[in-house]
Structures are given as C-alpha cells and as structure tokens.
Write a protein that holds these residues in place. Structure first.
Motif, PDB file in Angstrom:
ATOM      1  N   MET A 151       0.821  -1.207   0.000  1.00  0.00           N
ATOM      2  CA  MET A 151       0.000   0.000   0.000  1.00  0.00           C
ATOM      3  C   MET A 151       0.854   1.256   0.000  1.00  0.00           C
ATOM      4  SD  MET A 151      -1.342  -0.081   3.977  1.00  0.00           S
ATOM      5  CE  MET A 151      -2.739  -1.120   3.713  1.00  0.00           C
ATOM      6  N   LEU A 152       0.358   2.304  -0.655  1.00  0.00           N
ATOM      7  CA  LEU A 152       0.995   3.620  -0.595  1.00  0.00           C
ATOM      8  C   LEU A 152       0.384   4.381   0.576  1.00  0.00           C
ATOM      9  CD1 LEU A 152       2.644   6.082  -1.770  1.00  0.00           C
ATOM     10  CD2 LEU A 152       0.586   6.616  -3.099  1.00  0.00           C
ATOM     11  N   VAL A 153       1.259   4.896   1.457  1.00  0.00           N
ATOM     12  CA  VAL A 153       0.805   5.620   2.644  1.00  0.00           C
ATOM     13  C   VAL A 153       1.482   6.991   2.655  1.00  0.00           C
ATOM     14  CG1 VAL A 153       0.740   5.561   5.179  1.00  0.00           C
ATOM     15  CG2 VAL A 153       0.538   3.430   3.896  1.00  0.00           C
ATOM     16  N   VAL A 191      -3.533   5.861   4.253  1.00  0.00           N
ATOM     17  CA  VAL A 191      -3.509   4.905   3.132  1.00  0.00           C
ATOM     18  C   VAL A 191      -4.141   5.564   1.907  1.00  0.00           C
ATOM     19  CG1 VAL A 191      -4.370   2.671   2.318  1.00  0.00           C
ATOM     20  CG2 VAL A 191      -3.636   2.936   4.697  1.00  0.00           C
ATOM     21  N   GLN A 192      -3.405   5.539   0.781  1.00  0.00           N
ATOM     22  CA  GLN A 192      -3.896   6.157  -0.453  1.00  0.00           C
ATOM     23  C   GLN A 192      -4.444   5.128  -1.430  1.00  0.00           C
ATOM     24  OE1 GLN A 192      -3.524   9.682  -1.014  1.00  0.00           O
ATOM     25  NE2 GLN A 192      -3.035   9.606   1.154  1.00  0.00           N
ATOM     26  N   THR A 193      -3.726   4.004  -1.537  1.00  0.00           N
ATOM     27  CA  THR A 193      -4.156   2.976  -2.473  1.00  0.00           C
ATOM     28  C   THR A 193      -3.463   1.673  -2.091  1.00  0.00           C
ATOM     29  OG1 THR A 193      -4.425   2.475  -4.835  1.00  0.00           O
ATOM     30  CG2 THR A 193      -2.323   3.409  -4.206  1.00  0.00           C
ATOM     31  N   ILE A 196     -10.281  -0.580  -7.904  1.00  0.00           N
ATOM     32  CA  ILE A 196     -11.691  -0.129  -7.869  1.00  0.00           C
ATOM     33  C   ILE A 196     -11.720   1.388  -8.067  1.00  0.00           C
ATOM     34  CG2 ILE A 196     -13.812  -0.030  -6.509  1.00  0.00           C
ATOM     35  CD1 ILE A 196     -12.812  -2.486  -4.947  1.00  0.00           C
ATOM     36  N   TYR A 197     -10.944   2.087  -7.233  1.00  0.00           N
ATOM     37  CA  TYR A 197     -10.900   3.553  -7.313  1.00  0.00           C
ATOM     38  C   TYR A 197     -10.343   4.003  -8.662  1.00  0.00           C
ATOM     39  CZ  TYR A 197      -9.218   8.272  -6.298  1.00  0.00           C
ATOM     40  OH  TYR A 197      -8.962   9.614  -6.358  1.00  0.00           O
ATOM     41  N   ASN A 198      -9.227   3.422  -9.079  1.00  0.00           N
ATOM     42  CA  ASN A 198      -8.566   3.902 -10.307  1.00  0.00           C
ATOM     43  C   ASN A 198      -9.389   3.637 -11.556  1.00  0.00           C
ATOM     44  OD1 ASN A 198      -6.237   5.197  -9.332  1.00  0.00           O
ATOM     45  ND2 ASN A 198      -5.410   3.199  -8.750  1.00  0.00           N
ATOM     46  N   ALA A 203      -0.984  20.299   0.632  1.00  0.00           N
ATOM     47  CA  ALA A 203      -0.940  20.748  -0.766  1.00  0.00           C
ATOM     48  C   ALA A 203      -2.231  20.436  -1.514  1.00  0.00           C
ATOM     49  CB  ALA A 203       0.245  20.102  -1.479  1.00  0.00           C
ATOM     50  N   ALA A 204      -2.993  19.461  -1.016  1.00  0.00           N
ATOM     51  CA  ALA A 204      -4.217  19.060  -1.723  1.00  0.00           C
ATOM     52  C   ALA A 204      -5.425  19.920  -1.356  1.00  0.00           C
ATOM     53  CB  ALA A 204      -4.516  17.591  -1.440  1.00  0.00           C
ATOM     54  N   LYS A 205      -5.296  20.772  -0.333  1.00  0.00           N
ATOM     55  CA  LYS A 205      -6.458  21.532   0.148  1.00  0.00           C
ATOM     56  C   LYS A 205      -7.076  22.383  -0.964  1.00  0.00           C
ATOM     57  CE  LYS A 205      -8.017  23.863   4.191  1.00  0.00           C
ATOM     58  NZ  LYS A 205      -7.882  25.079   4.891  1.00  0.00           N
ATOM     59  N   GLU A 206      -6.202  23.073  -1.688  1.00  0.00           N
ATOM     60  CA  GLU A 206      -6.662  23.974  -2.757  1.00  0.00           C
ATOM     61  C   GLU A 206      -7.353  23.220  -3.897  1.00  0.00           C
ATOM     62  OE1 GLU A 206      -6.541  27.496  -3.731  1.00  0.00           O
ATOM     63  OE2 GLU A 206      -6.770  27.390  -1.562  1.00  0.00           O
ATOM     64  N   LEU A 207      -7.058  21.914  -4.007  1.00  0.00           N
ATOM     65  CA  LEU A 207      -7.659  21.121  -5.093  1.00  0.00           C
ATOM     66  C   LEU A 207      -9.157  20.913  -4.874  1.00  0.00           C
ATOM     67  CD1 LEU A 207      -4.906  18.357  -5.632  1.00  0.00           C
ATOM     68  CD2 LEU A 207      -5.189  20.497  -6.857  1.00  0.00           C
ATOM     69  N   PHE A 208      -9.683  21.407  -3.748  1.00  0.00           N
ATOM     70  CA  PHE A 208     -11.113  21.302  -3.481  1.00  0.00           C
ATOM     71  C   PHE A 208     -11.777  22.690  -3.486  1.00  0.00           C
ATOM     72  CE2 PHE A 208      -9.435  17.315  -2.065  1.00  0.00           C
ATOM     73  CZ  PHE A 208     -10.461  16.380  -2.176  1.00  0.00           C
TER      74      PHE A 208
HETATM   75  N1  SAM Z   1      -6.498   7.596  -4.622  1.00  0.00           N
HETATM   76  C1  SAM Z   1      -6.001   8.346  -3.563  1.00  0.00           C
HETATM   77  C2  SAM Z   1      -6.995   8.773  -2.532  1.00  0.00           C
HETATM   78  O1  SAM Z   1      -8.126   9.138  -2.866  1.00  0.00           O
HETATM   79  O2  SAM Z   1      -6.640   8.732  -1.365  1.00  0.00           O
HETATM   80  C3  SAM Z   1      -5.162   9.500  -3.979  1.00  0.00           C
HETATM   81  C4  SAM Z   1      -4.254   9.214  -5.118  1.00  0.00           C
HETATM   82  S1  SAM Z   1      -2.812  10.051  -5.324  1.00  0.00           S
HETATM   83  C5  SAM Z   1      -1.687   9.204  -4.321  1.00  0.00           C
HETATM   84  C6  SAM Z   1      -2.924  11.665  -4.622  1.00  0.00           C
HETATM   85  C7  SAM Z   1      -1.734  12.512  -5.031  1.00  0.00           C
HETATM   86  O3  SAM Z   1      -2.077  13.882  -5.063  1.00  0.00           O
HETATM   87  C8  SAM Z   1      -0.532  12.403  -4.096  1.00  0.00           C
HETATM   88  O4  SAM Z   1       0.497  11.685  -4.723  1.00  0.00           O
HETATM   89  C9  SAM Z   1      -0.133  13.866  -3.816  1.00  0.00           C
HETATM   90  O5  SAM Z   1       1.261  14.073  -3.836  1.00  0.00           O
HETATM   91  C10 SAM Z   1      -0.850  14.577  -4.966  1.00  0.00           C
HETATM   92  N2  SAM Z   1      -1.107  16.009  -4.723  1.00  0.00           N
HETATM   93  C11 SAM Z   1      -1.541  16.586  -3.563  1.00  0.00           C
HETATM   94  N3  SAM Z   1      -1.658  17.918  -3.738  1.00  0.00           N
HETATM   95  C12 SAM Z   1      -1.313  18.182  -5.026  1.00  0.00           C
HETATM   96  C13 SAM Z   1      -1.254  19.373  -5.800  1.00  0.00           C
HETATM   97  N4  SAM Z   1      -1.566  20.574  -5.271  1.00  0.00           N
HETATM   98  N5  SAM Z   1      -0.857  19.277  -7.106  1.00  0.00           N
HETATM   99  C14 SAM Z   1      -0.533  18.077  -7.652  1.00  0.00           C
HETATM  100  N6  SAM Z   1      -0.585  16.916  -6.958  1.00  0.00           N
HETATM  101  C15 SAM Z   1      -0.971  16.965  -5.671  1.00  0.00           C
END
Ligand code: SAM
Length: 289
Positions: free
Chosen positions: A60-62, A67-69, A76-78, A178-183
């Motif tokens: 698993m990737l953590v 846990v991410q995947t 399933i997710y991908n 870093a992912a906060k802004e992605l929402f």
């Molecule tokens: N399937 C997974 C889940 O829902 O938990 C997530 C898959 S993937 C591992 C998520 C990726 O988003 C991470 O590798 C992370 O480094 C990347 N990520 C987070 N913030 C990001 C950003 N601002 N720009 C690009 N990638 C970003």
C-alpha cells in the motif's frame, strides 16, 4: 528494515512484536492495519512517503500515515475515476490527471488507444518513483510514451492552460496540505477554463458517510460552474466508510455511452456498473438536495 524500525513515525507502532499502521486522522475513528514489512520510507519536501506490505491489503501507498491505495482494492478507485469520464466523453484525446502519483489512473487512461496525450501533474516526484518501483500492482510500472510527467503544483498548472484538455481527472489526496486547494471553487473555475468546449472533469469527492460537507460543497461548486454535474459512487474498502463518491462536471450532457470501447481487462467496472453507478442511495440524495 532495522534502521527504519528505530525511528518509526507516530502512526507506525510495534505492539507485542507486531507492526501496526494506525490511520488516526479522524478524532473518533482509528483504522489499523497489521504490517508485514516497511518496503520504502522517505520524507519528501511535501510529505512522508511510505510503501508498506500489509497482511490483508498487500502493498500500500501511505502518505503522512494515510492509506492512499493498495494492491487489493486500488483498481476499484482507479478504474472508476478513469473509465467513467473516458466512456462518457464523446472523443477524449488529451487527458490531464492532477495528483494520481500512484500512476493507477494514468495506467487505466493509457488503455484507450484513441487517447493521444496524457499529462500527469503531480506535486511529489517521490510518490511516482516509489510506486513505479515498489507498487507495480497499482502503477503497472507505467512507461507509456503518451504519458508526460510534470512535477509541479496542479493548482498553478491549470491557471496557465486555457481550452486545452478533453478530460481532466483530479485524483487528489484528502483536502489537507498541498491538496487543500484542489477542493476550492477558484481551482474548479480554472479547471473549467482549461477544458475544451465539450470537456469534462471528474474529482474524488470523499466519503458520503464521513465527509458530507466536502461532498456537498464540491457538488455545489461544480454545479455552479458546469451545466451538467453528476455524482457516482463505488465501494473502496480501505477508504473510511467504504462508500466513496466521485463528482463529474461536464460542458455537454452525459448521454449513455457506447461501452464497446471499455477495455476487456478491467477488474471492477463493466457495462452494468457504468450505467448504474450514478444511482444514489436516498441519504445521499438528501445530502445533495
Ligand atoms: N487515490 C487516492 C486517494 O483518494 O486517497 C489519492 C491518489 S494520489 C496518491 C494523490 C496525489 O495527489 C498524491 O500523490 C499527492 O502528492 C498529490 N497532490 C496533492 N496535492 C497536489 C497538488 N496541489 N498538485 C498536484 N498533486 C498533488
């Protein structure tokens, strides 16, 4: 392994000679996995990246203890985040994936011969390197020449790419760091601009059980920007609550796809799931109303 064990992060603990990963990002719920082996562990400039071999879910990737995947349920997710938009878009040729460092989504997109370019914008190169090397069950050692890896922040990247992509897949981690802004609404505005006139986006919109507010906010944002917005679900055992949501925003109506282009080697998605995954349970309809 011995070196790694002497400096365990707080979410990995030895108990009675057994190694346990405990996801403790929620206040009142902790999920623990018994770990066989730490395969990879490194701090990147963005997060603590680990590949662990677990008893029940395989490798698993953590990231930062979450846990991410996994080898057992990652498909399933991908498959769901990739094939659904690619099936509903009339002619996807240029696809952008934001995040998706485990390469599982890119691997699924690359199954479509008519897709010409796949741009993968991932902030953390370490995630891609470690998954390609140590998590082939998910990454498939992805080496398709149509995939271009761009290591930068997806938020900044989409600002500079107007009218460029047919499909954008936002495969982000949870909305922290870093992912906060992605929402955020402004990010989705830029996604809308980066799509061509018949373009379509999809994002993972978290758990309908535990993240009702995020799901509702994401749907509201996308519905404000796109004339067509829809939610679909899948069950991913390693995500809290199991049931997971995805939100599509489309510039053209979603019409029933001709599923003949669905790759033969999928493990989860099939014709019936593709058409039925948009059927929502009543409690989700209530959240979204
Ligand atoms: N399937 C997974 C889940 O829902 O938990 C997530 C898959 S993937 C591992 C998520 C990726 O988003 C991470 O590798 C992370 O480094 C990347 N990520 C987070 N913030 C990001 C950003 N601002 N720009 C690009 N990638 C970003």
């Amino acid at each position: 392994m011995k070196d790694i064990l002497t400096s365990l992060p707080p979410y990995l603990k030895m108990e009675n000679d057994e190694l346990w990963l405990t996801e403790d990002d929620r206040e009142n719920l902790k999920i623990s996995y018994r770990i066989k082996e730490i395969i990879f562990s490194e701090q990147s400039p963005f997060q603590h990246v680990m590949i662990l071999d677990s008893y029940d879910f395989g490798r698993m990737l953590v990231l930062d203890g979450v846990v991410q995947t996994t080898s057992i349920d990652g498909h399933i997710y991908n498959e769901m985040i990739s094939h659904v938009p690619l099936q509903f878009h009339p002619s996807p040729k240029k696809v952008l994936i934001i995040g998706g460092g485990d390469c599982g989504a890119a691997r699924e997109v690359a199954k479509y011969k008519h897709v010409e370019e796949i741009h993968m914008v991932e902030i953390d190169e370490k995630v891609v390197q470690s998954c390609k090397e140590h998590l082939p069950e998910v990454s498939g050692n992805l080496s398709d020449p149509r995939v271009r890896f761009i290591y930068t922040d997806g938020v900044a990247f989409v600002k500079d790419h107007a009218n460029t992509y047919d499909v954008i897949i936002i495969d982000s981690s949870d909305p922290v760091g870093a992912a906060k802004e992605l929402f955020s609404y402004s990010f989705y505005e830029n996604i809308h601009r980066a799509l061509k006139e018949d373009g379509m986006m999809v994002c993972q919109s978290q758990s309908p059980i535990f993240h009702k507010d995020i799901l509702k906010q994401t749907y509201t944002n996308i519905r404000q920007l796109f004339p067509h917005a829809s939610i679909y679900t899948a069950t991913v055992p390693t995500y809290p609550g199991g049931l997971w949501s995805f939100t599509i925003g489309a510039k053209i109506p979603l019409s029933l796809p001709d599923t003949s282009s669905l790759p033969a080697d999928t493990k989860y998605i099939n014709d019936a799931i593709l058409t039925q995954c948009f059927q929502l349970p009543q409690f989700m309809k209530t959240i979204l109303s």
